[in-house]
Design a protein around this motif. Structure first.
Motif, PDB file in Angstrom:
ATOM      1  N   VAL A   1       0.677  -1.017  -0.072  1.00 27.86           N
ATOM      2  CA  VAL A   1      -0.113   0.179  -0.059  1.00 27.86           C
ATOM      3  C   VAL A   1       0.714   1.220   0.737  1.00 27.86           C
ATOM      4  O   VAL A   1       2.183   1.344   0.756  1.00 27.86           O
ATOM      5  CB  VAL A   1      -0.983  -0.031   1.517  1.00 27.86           C
ATOM      6  N   ALA A   2       0.299   2.749  -0.230  1.00 25.79           N
ATOM      7  CA  ALA A   2       0.986   3.931  -0.163  1.00 25.79           C
ATOM      8  C   ALA A   2       0.728   3.990   0.759  1.00 25.79           C
ATOM      9  O   ALA A   2      -0.500   3.810   1.732  1.00 25.79           O
ATOM     10  CB  ALA A   2       0.262   4.679  -1.600  1.00 25.79           C
ATOM     11  N   PHE A   3       1.519   4.628   1.313  1.00 28.99           N
ATOM     12  CA  PHE A   3       1.124   5.668   2.718  1.00 28.99           C
ATOM     13  C   PHE A   3       1.331   6.807   2.985  1.00 28.99           C
ATOM     14  O   PHE A   3       2.280   7.212   2.400  1.00 28.99           O
ATOM     15  CB  PHE A   3       1.426   4.475   4.327  1.00 28.99           C
ATOM     16  N   PHE A   4       0.673   7.641   4.279  1.00 24.65           N
ATOM     17  CA  PHE A   4       0.941   9.336   4.656  1.00 24.65           C
ATOM     18  C   PHE A   4       1.124   9.502   5.541  1.00 24.65           C
ATOM     19  O   PHE A   4       0.136   9.371   6.848  1.00 24.65           O
ATOM     20  CB  PHE A   4      -0.514   9.592   4.212  1.00 24.65           C
ATOM     21  N   LEU A   5       1.970   9.108   6.050  1.00 25.84           N
ATOM     22  CA  LEU A   5       2.227  10.278   7.264  1.00 25.84           C
ATOM     23  C   LEU A   5       1.829  11.079   7.682  1.00 25.84           C
ATOM     24  O   LEU A   5       2.098  12.431   7.489  1.00 25.84           O
ATOM     25  CB  LEU A   5       3.938  10.071   8.396  1.00 25.84           C
ATOM     26  N   ASN A   6       0.220  11.597   8.567  1.00 29.14           N
ATOM     27  CA  ASN A   6      -0.094  12.922   8.960  1.00 29.14           C
ATOM     28  C   ASN A   6       0.541  13.395  10.901  1.00 29.14           C
ATOM     29  O   ASN A   6       1.614  12.871  11.398  1.00 29.14           O
ATOM     30  CB  ASN A   6      -0.931  12.688   9.756  1.00 29.14           C
ATOM     31  N   GLU A   7       0.939  15.201  10.770  1.00 36.19           N
ATOM     32  CA  GLU A   7       1.402  15.480  12.258  1.00 36.19           C
ATOM     33  C   GLU A   7       0.737  15.030  13.348  1.00 36.19           C
ATOM     34  O   GLU A   7       2.001  15.252  14.012  1.00 36.19           O
ATOM     35  CB  GLU A   7       0.875  16.717  11.424  1.00 36.19           C
ATOM     36  N   ASP A   8      -0.424  15.270  12.854  1.00 36.49           N
ATOM     37  CA  ASP A   8      -0.916  13.771  14.912  1.00 36.49           C
ATOM     38  C   ASP A   8      -0.043  12.253  14.627  1.00 36.49           C
ATOM     39  O   ASP A   8      -0.168  12.332  15.729  1.00 36.49           O
ATOM     40  CB  ASP A   8      -2.057  14.224  14.315  1.00 36.49           C
ATOM     41  N   GLY A   9       0.680  11.807  14.319  1.00 34.03           N
ATOM     42  CA  GLY A   9       0.656  10.824  13.798  1.00 34.03           C
ATOM     43  C   GLY A   9       0.060   9.741  13.231  1.00 34.03           C
ATOM     44  O   GLY A   9       0.520   8.028  13.573  1.00 34.03           O
ATOM     45  N   THR A  10      -1.032  10.096  12.849  1.00 32.68           N
ATOM     46  CA  THR A  10      -1.500   8.508  12.035  1.00 32.68           C
ATOM     47  C   THR A  10      -1.033   8.595  11.171  1.00 32.68           C
ATOM     48  O   THR A  10      -0.326   9.850  10.280  1.00 32.68           O
ATOM     49  CB  THR A  10      -3.746   8.960  12.478  1.00 32.68           C
ATOM     50  N   VAL A  11      -1.530   7.562  10.262  1.00 30.56           N
ATOM     51  CA  VAL A  11      -1.243   7.215   8.893  1.00 30.56           C
ATOM     52  C   VAL A  11      -2.364   7.114   8.273  1.00 30.56           C
ATOM     53  O   VAL A  11      -3.205   6.064   8.641  1.00 30.56           O
ATOM     54  CB  VAL A  11       0.192   5.935   9.452  1.00 30.56           C
ATOM     55  N   ASP A  12      -2.147   7.344   6.846  1.00 32.51           N
ATOM     56  CA  ASP A  12      -3.265   7.122   6.319  1.00 32.51           C
ATOM     57  C   ASP A  12      -3.033   6.347   5.067  1.00 32.51           C
ATOM     58  O   ASP A  12      -2.095   6.595   4.092  1.00 32.51           O
ATOM     59  CB  ASP A  12      -4.320   8.803   5.840  1.00 32.51           C
ATOM     60  N   ILE A  13      -3.996   5.205   4.829  1.00 37.23           N
ATOM     61  CA  ILE A  13      -3.152   3.714   3.757  1.00 37.23           C
ATOM     62  C   ILE A  13      -4.492   4.520   2.618  1.00 37.23           C
ATOM     63  O   ILE A  13      -6.113   4.720   3.191  1.00 37.23           O
ATOM     64  CB  ILE A  13      -4.124   3.285   4.145  1.00 37.23           C
ATOM     65  N   GLY A  14      -4.304   4.675   1.776  1.00 34.18           N
ATOM     66  CA  GLY A  14      -5.865   5.318   0.704  1.00 34.18           C
ATOM     67  C   GLY A  14      -5.818   4.201  -0.597  1.00 34.18           C
ATOM     68  O   GLY A  14      -4.409   3.670  -0.643  1.00 34.18           O
ATOM     69  N   GLY A  15      -6.100   4.540  -1.343  1.00 35.07           N
ATOM     70  CA  GLY A  15      -6.227   3.143  -2.301  1.00 35.07           C
ATOM     71  C   GLY A  15      -7.535   4.377  -4.129  1.00 35.07           C
ATOM     72  O   GLY A  15      -7.660   4.965  -3.661  1.00 35.07           O
ATOM     73  N   PHE A  16      -7.505   2.927  -4.687  1.00 35.17           N
ATOM     74  CA  PHE A  16      -7.781   4.239  -6.292  1.00 35.17           C
ATOM     75  C   PHE A  16      -9.163   3.819  -6.383  1.00 35.17           C
ATOM     76  O   PHE A  16     -10.480   4.344  -6.636  1.00 35.17           O
ATOM     77  CB  PHE A  16      -7.587   3.132  -7.775  1.00 35.17           C
ATOM     78  N   ALA A  17      -9.328   2.305  -5.505  1.00 38.04           N
ATOM     79  CA  ALA A  17     -10.532   1.926  -5.037  1.00 38.04           C
ATOM     80  C   ALA A  17     -11.311   1.382  -3.993  1.00 38.04           C
ATOM     81  O   ALA A  17     -11.376   0.350  -3.726  1.00 38.04           O
ATOM     82  CB  ALA A  17     -11.129   0.326  -5.919  1.00 38.04           C
ATOM     83  N   MET A  18     -10.428   2.144  -2.467  1.00 41.68           N
ATOM     84  CA  MET A  18     -10.512   1.462  -1.052  1.00 41.68           C
ATOM     85  C   MET A  18     -11.620   0.667  -0.864  1.00 41.68           C
ATOM     86  O   MET A  18     -11.718  -0.308  -0.704  1.00 41.68           O
ATOM     87  CB  MET A  18      -9.680   2.207  -0.455  1.00 41.68           C
ATOM     88  N   GLY A  19     -12.920   1.396  -1.238  1.00 45.28           N
ATOM     89  CA  GLY A  19     -13.855   1.111  -0.842  1.00 45.28           C
ATOM     90  C   GLY A  19     -14.398  -0.972  -0.719  1.00 45.28           C
ATOM     91  O   GLY A  19     -15.055  -0.623  -1.006  1.00 45.28           O
ATOM     92  N   ARG A  20     -13.820  -1.003  -2.137  1.00 46.07           N
ATOM     93  CA  ARG A  20     -13.715  -2.785  -2.758  1.00 46.07           C
ATOM     94  C   ARG A  20     -12.950  -3.303  -2.488  1.00 46.07           C
ATOM     95  O   ARG A  20     -13.186  -4.801  -2.601  1.00 46.07           O
ATOM     96  CB  ARG A  20     -14.198  -2.022  -4.161  1.00 46.07           C
ATOM     97  N   THR A  21     -12.317  -3.138  -2.134  1.00 45.35           N
ATOM     98  CA  THR A  21     -11.254  -4.008  -0.998  1.00 45.35           C
ATOM     99  C   THR A  21     -11.580  -5.008   0.086  1.00 45.35           C
ATOM    100  O   THR A  21     -12.276  -4.728   0.865  1.00 45.35           O
ATOM    101  CB  THR A  21     -10.161  -3.030  -1.064  1.00 45.35           C
ATOM    102  N   LYS A  22     -10.532  -5.641   0.063  1.00 47.20           N
ATOM    103  CA  LYS A  22     -10.166  -6.303   1.286  1.00 47.20           C
ATOM    104  C   LYS A  22     -10.231  -6.501   2.416  1.00 47.20           C
ATOM    105  O   LYS A  22     -10.787  -6.638   3.773  1.00 47.20           O
ATOM    106  CB  LYS A  22     -10.005  -7.862   0.948  1.00 47.20           C
ATOM    107  N   LYS A  23      -9.179  -5.255   2.469  1.00 47.48           N
ATOM    108  CA  LYS A  23      -8.229  -4.973   3.415  1.00 47.48           C
ATOM    109  C   LYS A  23      -9.350  -3.810   4.106  1.00 47.48           C
ATOM    110  O   LYS A  23      -9.495  -3.356   5.711  1.00 47.48           O
ATOM    111  CB  LYS A  23      -6.988  -3.489   2.809  1.00 47.48           C
ATOM    112  N   TRP A  24     -10.863  -3.082   2.933  1.00 49.11           N
ATOM    113  CA  TRP A  24     -11.528  -2.196   3.201  1.00 49.11           C
ATOM    114  C   TRP A  24     -12.544  -3.125   4.629  1.00 49.11           C
ATOM    115  O   TRP A  24     -12.779  -2.580   5.403  1.00 49.11           O
ATOM    116  CB  TRP A  24     -11.668  -1.374   2.531  1.00 49.11           C
ATOM    117  N   ARG A  25     -12.930  -4.246   3.755  1.00 51.71           N
ATOM    118  CA  ARG A  25     -13.878  -5.307   4.114  1.00 51.71           C
ATOM    119  C   ARG A  25     -13.590  -5.455   5.864  1.00 51.71           C
ATOM    120  O   ARG A  25     -14.151  -5.388   7.173  1.00 51.71           O
ATOM    121  CB  ARG A  25     -14.500  -6.176   3.725  1.00 51.71           C
ATOM    122  N   ASN A  26     -12.017  -5.922   5.869  1.00 51.89           N
ATOM    123  CA  ASN A  26     -11.452  -6.645   7.318  1.00 51.89           C
ATOM    124  C   ASN A  26     -12.008  -5.510   7.762  1.00 51.89           C
ATOM    125  O   ASN A  26     -11.990  -5.538   9.250  1.00 51.89           O
ATOM    126  CB  ASN A  26      -9.210  -6.587   7.073  1.00 51.89           C
TER     127      ASN A  26
END
Length: 132
Positions: free
Chosen positions: A34-59
């Protein structure tokens, strides 16, 4: 407590791809690049082209526990690797974001609970700690 040390923040900022591990409703693990994005508050965002249809999203709907590993091979002679493992809770977010217009509106935000890093200092050594 600061979530990431300066070496960890620098390393994570220099990398673009990690592997996100999730667990499905039957207890079966799944790991995806996955591509990831580090936020200033220490959280990490994972985005994608169709994230809502992925198994990781369902999991993450049935089990919010996740792990993200970002690592790289520094040298083969001598063998040196470095990286960061982040374990935490996934928050599923839907809506506008700043990750990129080409990505879908679904984002998995990781709230780190435990961090383990290795090989990021001048003298490679491992360091782990709980962040809450």
């Amino acid at each position: 407590m600061t979530v990431f040390t300066e070496p960890e923040t620098g390393y994570l900022g220099s990398q673009r791809i990690g592997r996100l591990a999730t667990v499905d409703e039957h207890g079966q693990p799944q790991a995806n690049p996955v591509a990831f994005f580090l936020n200033e508050d220490g959280t990490v965002d994972i985005g994608g082209f169709a994230m809502g249809r992925t198994k990781k999203w369902r999991n993450t709907e049935t089990n919010p526990k996740v792990a993200l590993v970002v690592d790289s091979l520094v040298s083969e002679q001598p063998w040196l690797v470095c990286g960061v493992e982040i374990r935490g809770e996934a928050e599923r977010r839907t809506g506008p974001h700043t990750l990129g217009a080409h990505l879908s509106q679904e984002v998995i935000r990781i709230h780190p609970r435990w961090v383990y890093s290795w090989g990021l200092e001048d003298v490679p050594r491992a360091m782990s700690r709980t962040v809450d």
